[in-house]
Motif scaffolding. Structure first.
Motif, PDB file in Angstrom:
ATOM      1  N   LEU A 150      -2.272   1.741  -4.834  1.00  0.00           N
ATOM      2  CA  LEU A 150      -3.452   2.200  -5.560  1.00  0.00           C
ATOM      3  C   LEU A 150      -4.506   2.745  -4.606  1.00  0.00           C
ATOM      4  O   LEU A 150      -5.075   3.827  -4.829  1.00  0.00           O
ATOM      5  CB  LEU A 150      -4.026   1.042  -6.374  1.00  0.00           C
ATOM      6  N   THR A 151      -4.758   2.020  -3.520  1.00  0.00           N
ATOM      7  CA  THR A 151      -5.844   2.407  -2.611  1.00  0.00           C
ATOM      8  C   THR A 151      -5.389   3.423  -1.569  1.00  0.00           C
ATOM      9  O   THR A 151      -6.025   4.461  -1.388  1.00  0.00           O
ATOM     10  CB  THR A 151      -6.427   1.166  -1.923  1.00  0.00           C
ATOM     11  N   LYS A 152      -4.306   3.137  -0.887  1.00  0.00           N
ATOM     12  CA  LYS A 152      -3.853   4.069   0.145  1.00  0.00           C
ATOM     13  C   LYS A 152      -3.289   5.351  -0.471  1.00  0.00           C
ATOM     14  O   LYS A 152      -3.382   6.426   0.129  1.00  0.00           O
ATOM     15  CB  LYS A 152      -2.798   3.396   1.029  1.00  0.00           C
ATOM     16  N   GLY A 153      -2.722   5.246  -1.666  1.00  0.00           N
ATOM     17  CA  GLY A 153      -2.304   6.461  -2.374  1.00  0.00           C
ATOM     18  C   GLY A 153      -3.506   7.333  -2.697  1.00  0.00           C
ATOM     19  O   GLY A 153      -3.451   8.566  -2.604  1.00  0.00           O
ATOM     20  N   GLY A 154      -4.604   6.689  -3.073  1.00  0.00           N
ATOM     21  CA  GLY A 154      -5.832   7.441  -3.296  1.00  0.00           C
ATOM     22  C   GLY A 154      -6.300   8.150  -2.039  1.00  0.00           C
ATOM     23  O   GLY A 154      -6.741   9.303  -2.084  1.00  0.00           O
TER      24      GLY A 154
END
Length: 237
Positions: A150-154
């Motif tokens: 969720l975060t690193k994909g963002g």
């Protein structure tokens, strides 16, 4: 004290492991470095400015950017290295897990990157690098990682957006997506198991990451790239 002509790299999560390796790598490249993390200690090197603080707090970003300009007069590179990884089944994540991971991985990226871009625009250019994970592109049942994705994909999506938005204004944006890197956070008794998660059958070394980031630093025609430094994980198993 450095002259204004010396290039300056700002590195988050810089007190140990990959962050400390990046500080050394940029110093060898001749850059002055602003290094920040919650537990960082003052540096003996006059061309390394250590600034303590939690990058999830926008006030820390303000202090770090202001210190960089006051001490060295510029910011040429920002490496968003700070990150938290919590691996557990999705339904077991707590609100505290969510707040901690999104705080560092997303909020910690947001304000410091805004401030760096503002300074880079004043200078006429710069380079931004995000440190992410190959689990974004190649999920593994062995490593539950929804919050990381969720975060690193963002961050990977933001990397490309930044590259395009500022392509004509001299600012490049790239990311390095990692496999598991051998750092103090991985106890030696787990190394064999972690080695086996990579097609090349070993974890990465800190120097592998430093080499990738410094390649991107010098690759002036490369922007919007997600470079995988993951022992083949993103290619398959």
């Amino acid at each position: 004290m450095s002259t204004p002509a010396k290039k300056v790299a700002l590195i988050t999560g810089a007190s140990q492991g990959i962050g400390a390796g990046l500080v050394d790598g940029y110093r060898k490249l001749g850059y002055a470095v602003v290094a920040t993390s919650r537990g960082i200690q003052p540096a003996q090197d006059p061309d390394v400015l250590a600034v303590q603080g939690d990058i999830a707090d926008p006030a820390t970003a303000e202090r770090v950017a202001a210190a960089a300009i006051e001490r060295f007069g510029r910011i040429d590179t920002l490496v968003n290295n700070a990150g938290i990884f919590v691996s557990k089944p999705f339904h077991e994540y707590t609100q505290e897990d969510y707040d901690a991971v999104t705080g560092v991985n997303l909020s910690g990226f947001f304000r410091i990157t805004q401030l760096a871009v503002e300074q880079m625009l004043r200078q006429g250019g710069g380079h931004i690098v995000q440190i992410t994970t190959s689990l974004v592109d190649h999920a593994s049942s062995d490593v539950p990682s929804v919050l990381a994705s969720l975060t690193k994909g963002g961050l990977q999506s933001a990397t490309k957006s930044l590259a395009i938005e500022y392509a004509t204004r001299g600012i490049r944006s790239n990311a390095v997506a990692l496999g598991i890197i051998k750092t103090p956070m991985h106890p030696e008794e787990y190394h064999r198991t972690l080695d086996a998660l990579h097609p090349v059958r070993r974890m990465g070394e800190v120097q592998d990451v430093v080499d990738a980031v410094l390649y991107l630093e010098n690759a002036q025609f490369v922007t919007g790239d997600i470079m995988h430094v993951d022992g083949g994980q993103s290619a398959g198993h």
